[in-house]
Enzyme design. Structure first.
Site, short mmCIF file in Angstrom:
data_model
loop_
_atom_site.label_atom_id
_atom_site.label_comp_id
_atom_site.label_asym_id
_atom_site.label_seq_id
_atom_site.Cartn_x
_atom_site.Cartn_y
_atom_site.Cartn_z
N HIS A 265 0.84 -1.20 0.00
CA HIS A 265 0.00 0.00 0.00
C HIS A 265 0.89 1.26 0.00
O HIS A 265 0.76 2.13 -0.86
CB HIS A 265 -0.92 -0.02 1.22
CG HIS A 265 -1.82 1.18 1.33
ND1 HIS A 265 -3.12 1.15 0.92
CD2 HIS A 265 -1.59 2.44 1.78
CE1 HIS A 265 -3.66 2.36 1.12
NE2 HIS A 265 -2.75 3.15 1.64
N GLU A 266 1.81 1.33 0.97
CA GLU A 266 2.68 2.51 1.05
C GLU A 266 3.57 2.60 -0.18
O GLU A 266 3.89 3.69 -0.65
CB GLU A 266 3.51 2.48 2.34
CG GLU A 266 2.69 2.50 3.64
CD GLU A 266 1.62 3.58 3.71
OE1 GLU A 266 1.79 4.64 3.07
OE2 GLU A 266 0.60 3.36 4.39
N HIS A 269 1.80 4.46 -2.84
CA HIS A 269 1.94 5.91 -2.63
C HIS A 269 3.34 6.36 -3.08
O HIS A 269 3.51 7.40 -3.72
CB HIS A 269 1.78 6.25 -1.14
CG HIS A 269 0.35 6.21 -0.64
ND1 HIS A 269 -0.64 6.97 -1.20
CD2 HIS A 269 -0.24 5.51 0.37
CE1 HIS A 269 -1.79 6.74 -0.55
NE2 HIS A 269 -1.57 5.86 0.40
ZN ZN Z 1 -3.08 5.24 1.82
#
Ligand code: ZN
Length: 502
Positions: A265-266, A269
Site C-alpha cells: 500500500h505505502e 503511494h
Molecule cells: Zn493510503
C-alpha cells in the site's frame, strides 16, 4: 519559458525546500527519534511551519503570482496556465483563514485529541462530546471562510481541501448505488463458504518479513536508491524531496500478509511520489500529486488489484517460500489467493477487508454531511452511527470505542477527509480496468513478475501530469467516463462470488 513563471517557480522551490526539511523531521519523529527529543522536535517543526506559511502568504508571493497570471506566455501555454491556476488555489486557501482561527483549530484540536483518547478507552462518547462540539464549531467557521462553491453546500468547502472540486452531491450519486450493491453482495456471500485462512495464520519473524517486503517493492518498481523502507507504529509514506521517498511499515509475527499489504500500500503511494516530475518541477503544482483520492488510488491499486490477485500469488509464492521459510510449504497460489480475499462485516474500519471497507467510509461521509447541513447534532452521532452499522453491515455496535470513537480524524478537525478513501478505491478500479484493456494480458504479466508495463502506464496517464488536471478531469481523460461504482463492483463480485462458491 515565461520569465514571470520562472520567478514564481524559483520562489516556491525555496519554500518547498524548507518544507522538505520539515517532512524529514516528521519522518524522523515517527521512526528513529529518541523519545526525549519530542518537545524540541515540536518546536523545530512549528518554527519551519511558521516560516513556510509566511512565505506562502507573503506580499512577494502575491506579486509573483499576479505577474504570472498577467503574463501572455503563461496564458498561451496550457501546462503553465494550469500550474498557475493551482498556485492561485493554494494561495487563496492559505490566505483565507484568519490566523486566530488557525491557532484556535490547532489548540482545540490537540486538546480534543487528548480527551478523545481517554473517552475511547472508557467507551464514553459523552466525555468527548463537548470537545467535539467545539472542534465542529471551529471547522464550520473554517468552511465558511473558504465558502461553499456556487450551487454547492458548506461541506463541499471541506472536501475541497482534500479532493479538489469534488462535491458531496456527486460523491453521493456514486456512493449510494455502491452501498446498496455492497450490502447485497455481503448478504449473498454470507450464504457461501468462508475461505480457509490458515495459509496466512502462520508465524514468521519480522526480519524475514522485512526481507520479503523489500524484495516485493523493488520488483514492483520502487527505486531503492531514491527511497527507504523503515518501521513505525502507524505506517505512512513521505515524499520528502526529489530522489527521497520514505516508506514505513510495521510487523507482527502473526499474519505476515498484514505487513505485506501494508508495505505494498505505502509502496503504491511511493511509486506515485517517485513518478511525479519532482526533479524538474519541485515546489510547482506540476511536480505534485493531484489529491488524496488519486493518491489513494495508487496505493490501493498495488495493494488490492495487484497484490490480492491470483496472478500475484503465482509469481510471489515461490519467492515467499524462499524468503519467509518452510511454513508456507504446504500451500499453493490458489490457497493464498483465497485466504487474502475474505469479506466479513466488522466494527473497525482500519481492520476491514476490501469489500466491507467502503461501507465504513460511507457511514462517516453521511454523518459528516448531515452535521454540516444542520440535520445532525453532535449529540446524536452515536445513535445514527449504530443505526447505520446495523443497516449497512448487519452489526449491533457493542460500545462507542468499537463505534463512533474509533477514528482519530474528527478530534483534530479532519472532516471531509474520509470520502477520499473510497474515492481512491473507485478510481483504482476504474484505472485498473482501463489498464487491463490497454495492456493486453496484464494477468500473465503479473504472474511472471513483469510489473513495469503497468507502472509505465500509471506514470504516463497519471504521475507525469502533476496537478495539471483535476481528479475528475483525469478520470475522464483516462477512462473516457466519469467516476462510477461499476468497475469496483465488477472487481469485487468477480473474485468474491467464485471464492465463496455462490
Ligand atoms: Zn493510503
Amino acid at each position: 519559458m515565461s520569465d514571470a513563471y520562472a520567478a514564481l517557480a524559483r520562489y516556491s522551490r525555496s519554500t518547498a525546500t524548507l518544507e522538505a526539511l520539515k517532512a524529514l523531521a516528521a519522518w524522523d519523529q515517527e521512526t528513529y527519534m529518541p523519545e526525549a527529543a519530542a518537545a524540541g522536535r515540536a518546536e523545530q517543526m512549528a518554527e519551519i511551519a511558521a516560516v513556510v506559511h509566511a512565505r506562502r502568504t507573503s506580499d512577494q508571493m502575491r506579486r509573483l503570482l499576479e505577474a504570472a497570471e498577467a503574463d501572455a506566455q503563461v496564458q498561451g501555454d496550457e501546462r503553465l496556465k494550469a500550474s498557475v491556476r493551482e498556485y492561485r488555489r493554494d494561495f487563496d486557501r492559505a490566505t483565507k483563514l484568519p490566523t486566530s482561527l488557525v491557532q484556535a483549530l490547532a489548540q482545540k484540536g490537540s486538546e480534543a485529541q487528548q480527551i478523545w483518547k481517554k473517552a475511547r478507552r472508557d467507551k464514553d462518547f459523552q466525555m468527548f462530546r463537548p470537545a467535539l462540539q467545539e472542534v465542529v464549531r471551529l471547522t464550520r467557521e473554517k468552511a465558511r471562510c473558504y465558502g461553499a462553491p456556487a450551487g454547492g453546500e458548506l461541506y463541499d468547502a471541506l472536501i475541497d481541501e482534500y479532493e479538489p472540486n469534488a462535491r458531496a452531491a456527486e460523491i453521493e450519486a456514486v456512493f449510494t448505488p455502491l452501498a446498496e450493491r455492497l450490502s447485497r453482495l455481503l448478504r449473498t456471500l454470507s450464504a457461501g463458504a468462508h475461505p480457509d485462512e490458515s495459509p496466512i495464520d502462520i508465524t514468521i519473524p519480522a526480519d524475514r518479513q522485512h526481507r520479503f517486503g523489500l524484495f516485493v517493492i523493488e520488483k514492483l518498481g520502487f527505486a531503492m536508491d531514491a527511497g527507504r523502507l523503515d518501521t513505525t507504529t502507524h505506517p505512512f509514506c513521505e515524499g520528502v524531496a526529489p530522489g527521497d521517498t520514505r516508506l514505513t511499515t510495521r510487523y507482527h509475527d502473526e499474519r505476515f500478509t498484514d505487513a505485506l499489504y501494508g508495505t505494498m500500500h505505502e509502496c503504491g503511494h511511493g511509486l506515485y511520489e517517485q513518478g511525479v516530475p519532482k526533479a524538474r518541477h519541485f515546489g510547482e503544482p506540476l511536480g505534485e500529486s493531484v489529491s488524496l483520492g488519486i493518491h489513494e488510488s495508487q496505493s490501493r491499486l498495488w495493494e488490492n488489484f495487484v497484490g490480492r490477485s491470483l496472478a500475484f500469488w503465482k509469481w510471489a509464492l515461490p519467492h515467499a517460500r524462499e524468503l519467509l521459510g518452510e511454513a508456507l510449504a504446504p500451500y499453493g497460489p490458489e490457497d493464498l489467493y483465497r485466504a487474502t480475499n475474505t469479506a466479513r462485516p466488522s466494527f473497525v474500519r482500519v481492520e476491514a477487508d476490501e469489500a466491507t471497507y467502503n461501507l465504513h467510509v460511507m457511514i462517516r461521509f453521511e454523518i459528516e454531511r448531515a452535521m454540516f447541513s444542520g440535520d445532525l447534532e453532535v449529540q446524536a452521532i452515536p445513535e445514527v452511527w449504530n443505526q447505520r452499522y446495523e443497516q449497512y453491515l448487519g452489526l449491533k455496535v457493542p460500545d462507542d470505542s468499537k463505534g463512533c470513537l474509533q477514528d482519530v480524524h474528527w478530534s483534530f478537525g479532519l472532516i471531509g477527509y474520509f470520502p477520499t478513501y473510497t474515492l481512491g478505491n473507485l478510481y483504482a478500479a476504474q484505472f485498473f480496468e482501463k489498464a487491463q484493456e490497454e495492456l493486453g494480458d496484464l494477468d500473465s504479466q503479473i504472474a511472471s513478475g513483469e510489473f513495469a508495463p503497468l507502472l509505465a502506464w500509471m506514470r504516463e496517464k497519471i504521475h507525469a501530469h502533476g496537478r495539471r488536471f483535476t481528479p475528475a478531469e483525469l478520470c475522464q481523460r483516462i477512462t473516457a467516463k466519469p467516476l462510477s461504482a461499476d468497475p469496483l463492483m465488477r472487481h469485487l463480485e468477480g473474485k468474491l462470488l467464485p471464492i465463496y462458491g455462490v
